[in-house]
Design an enzyme around this catalytic site. Sequence first.
Site, PDB file in Angstrom:
ATOM      1  N   GLY A  33       0.830  -1.191   0.000  1.00  0.00           N
ATOM      2  CA  GLY A  33       0.000   0.000   0.000  1.00  0.00           C
ATOM      3  C   GLY A  33       0.870   1.248   0.000  1.00  0.00           C
ATOM      4  O   GLY A  33       2.032   1.201   0.404  1.00  0.00           O
ATOM      5  N   GLN A  38       2.938  10.186   0.899  1.00  0.00           N
ATOM      6  CA  GLN A  38       4.263   9.578   1.024  1.00  0.00           C
ATOM      7  C   GLN A  38       5.136   9.893  -0.181  1.00  0.00           C
ATOM      8  O   GLN A  38       6.352   9.738  -0.132  1.00  0.00           O
ATOM      9  CB  GLN A  38       4.142   8.052   1.137  1.00  0.00           C
ATOM     10  CG  GLN A  38       3.585   7.579   2.453  1.00  0.00           C
ATOM     11  CD  GLN A  38       3.571   6.062   2.511  1.00  0.00           C
ATOM     12  OE1 GLN A  38       2.641   5.435   2.038  1.00  0.00           O
ATOM     13  NE2 GLN A  38       4.621   5.478   3.059  1.00  0.00           N
ATOM     14  N   CYS A  80       6.833   0.134   7.052  1.00  0.00           N
ATOM     15  CA  CYS A  80       6.350   1.251   6.251  1.00  0.00           C
ATOM     16  C   CYS A  80       7.472   1.795   5.392  1.00  0.00           C
ATOM     17  O   CYS A  80       8.613   1.898   5.850  1.00  0.00           O
ATOM     18  CB  CYS A  80       5.844   2.341   7.187  1.00  0.00           C
ATOM     19  SG  CYS A  80       5.299   3.810   6.338  1.00  0.00           S
ATOM     20  N   LEU A  81       7.156   2.153   4.161  1.00  0.00           N
ATOM     21  CA  LEU A  81       8.162   2.708   3.262  1.00  0.00           C
ATOM     22  C   LEU A  81       8.709   4.036   3.783  1.00  0.00           C
ATOM     23  O   LEU A  81       9.793   4.454   3.409  1.00  0.00           O
ATOM     24  CB  LEU A  81       7.571   2.918   1.857  1.00  0.00           C
ATOM     25  CG  LEU A  81       6.892   1.695   1.235  1.00  0.00           C
ATOM     26  CD1 LEU A  81       6.346   2.035  -0.137  1.00  0.00           C
ATOM     27  CD2 LEU A  81       7.863   0.529   1.156  1.00  0.00           C
ATOM     28  N   HIS A 122      -3.638   1.511   7.891  1.00  0.00           N
ATOM     29  CA  HIS A 122      -2.283   2.063   7.837  1.00  0.00           C
ATOM     30  C   HIS A 122      -2.205   3.214   6.820  1.00  0.00           C
ATOM     31  O   HIS A 122      -1.676   4.288   7.112  1.00  0.00           O
ATOM     32  CB  HIS A 122      -1.316   0.927   7.458  1.00  0.00           C
ATOM     33  CG  HIS A 122       0.121   1.311   7.334  1.00  0.00           C
ATOM     34  ND1 HIS A 122       1.108   0.781   8.139  1.00  0.00           N
ATOM     35  CD2 HIS A 122       0.757   2.164   6.481  1.00  0.00           C
ATOM     36  CE1 HIS A 122       2.285   1.302   7.792  1.00  0.00           C
ATOM     37  NE2 HIS A 122       2.106   2.140   6.780  1.00  0.00           N
ATOM     38  N   GLU A 123      -2.777   3.000   5.633  1.00  0.00           N
ATOM     39  CA  GLU A 123      -2.696   4.030   4.587  1.00  0.00           C
ATOM     40  C   GLU A 123      -3.596   5.229   4.899  1.00  0.00           C
ATOM     41  O   GLU A 123      -3.222   6.379   4.635  1.00  0.00           O
ATOM     42  CB  GLU A 123      -3.047   3.449   3.217  1.00  0.00           C
ATOM     43  CG  GLU A 123      -2.171   2.281   2.754  1.00  0.00           C
ATOM     44  CD  GLU A 123      -0.677   2.536   2.875  1.00  0.00           C
ATOM     45  OE1 GLU A 123      -0.240   3.689   2.773  1.00  0.00           O
ATOM     46  OE2 GLU A 123       0.065   1.560   3.098  1.00  0.00           O
ATOM     47  N   HIS A 126      -1.855   7.475   7.185  1.00  0.00           N
ATOM     48  CA  HIS A 126      -0.921   8.362   6.482  1.00  0.00           C
ATOM     49  C   HIS A 126      -1.637   9.632   6.023  1.00  0.00           C
ATOM     50  O   HIS A 126      -1.130  10.739   6.191  1.00  0.00           O
ATOM     51  CB  HIS A 126      -0.367   7.681   5.223  1.00  0.00           C
ATOM     52  CG  HIS A 126       0.845   6.835   5.478  1.00  0.00           C
ATOM     53  ND1 HIS A 126       1.990   7.322   6.052  1.00  0.00           N
ATOM     54  CD2 HIS A 126       1.090   5.538   5.224  1.00  0.00           C
ATOM     55  CE1 HIS A 126       2.887   6.357   6.143  1.00  0.00           C
ATOM     56  NE2 HIS A 126       2.367   5.251   5.649  1.00  0.00           N
TER      57      HIS A 126
HETATM   58 ZN   LIG Z   1       3.211   3.390   5.590  1.00  0.00          ZN
END
Ligand SMILES: [Zn+2]
Length: 157
Positions: A33, A38, A80-81, A122-123, A126
């Site tokens: 995701g 991000q 997470c990225l 999670h997304e 963000h």
């Molecule tokens: Zn993330």
Amino acid sequence: MREQAEPVENIDEEIQTLIDAMGQTMYSAPGIGLAANQVGEPIQLLVYDLTPKDKERSLCALINPEIVSAEGEILYDEACLSVIDFSAEVKRCAMVKVRGFDRHGKPVDIEADGLMAICLQHEIDHLNGRLFIDHISSLKRALYKRRLQKMLKNGKD
Ligand SMILES: [Zn+2]
């Protein structure tokens, strides 16, 4: 990235291009995701793909997503990225109903559980300026910050 993303007003050509670019970034990470903020676009847009590795990819986009109901509890080791080299067990709702629009502007209602419920929470976090590390204990967060500082000092990226 710590700010609330703005709602998308027009699902235009630019949004389509962004969705595809985000898909590429997510796949090459690899991740399941990715939220638009991000990649430096502070708008309410996320992409995800939970297709198993041996199946053909199917990129899903969700615009202006909103969690309308949530229940239960689930624990999962998240990464997470945007949080370098760190994962932690996070408690999430086991089941969520999410409302939003797909990339064609069609209203969608998604009922998700398991990994998909975790991924969407999670997304959406963000898009509201929150990271998964906000859900863990302050002790674990302090450990992460210390490790990050050490990594930066050593010149690693
Ligand atoms: Zn993330």
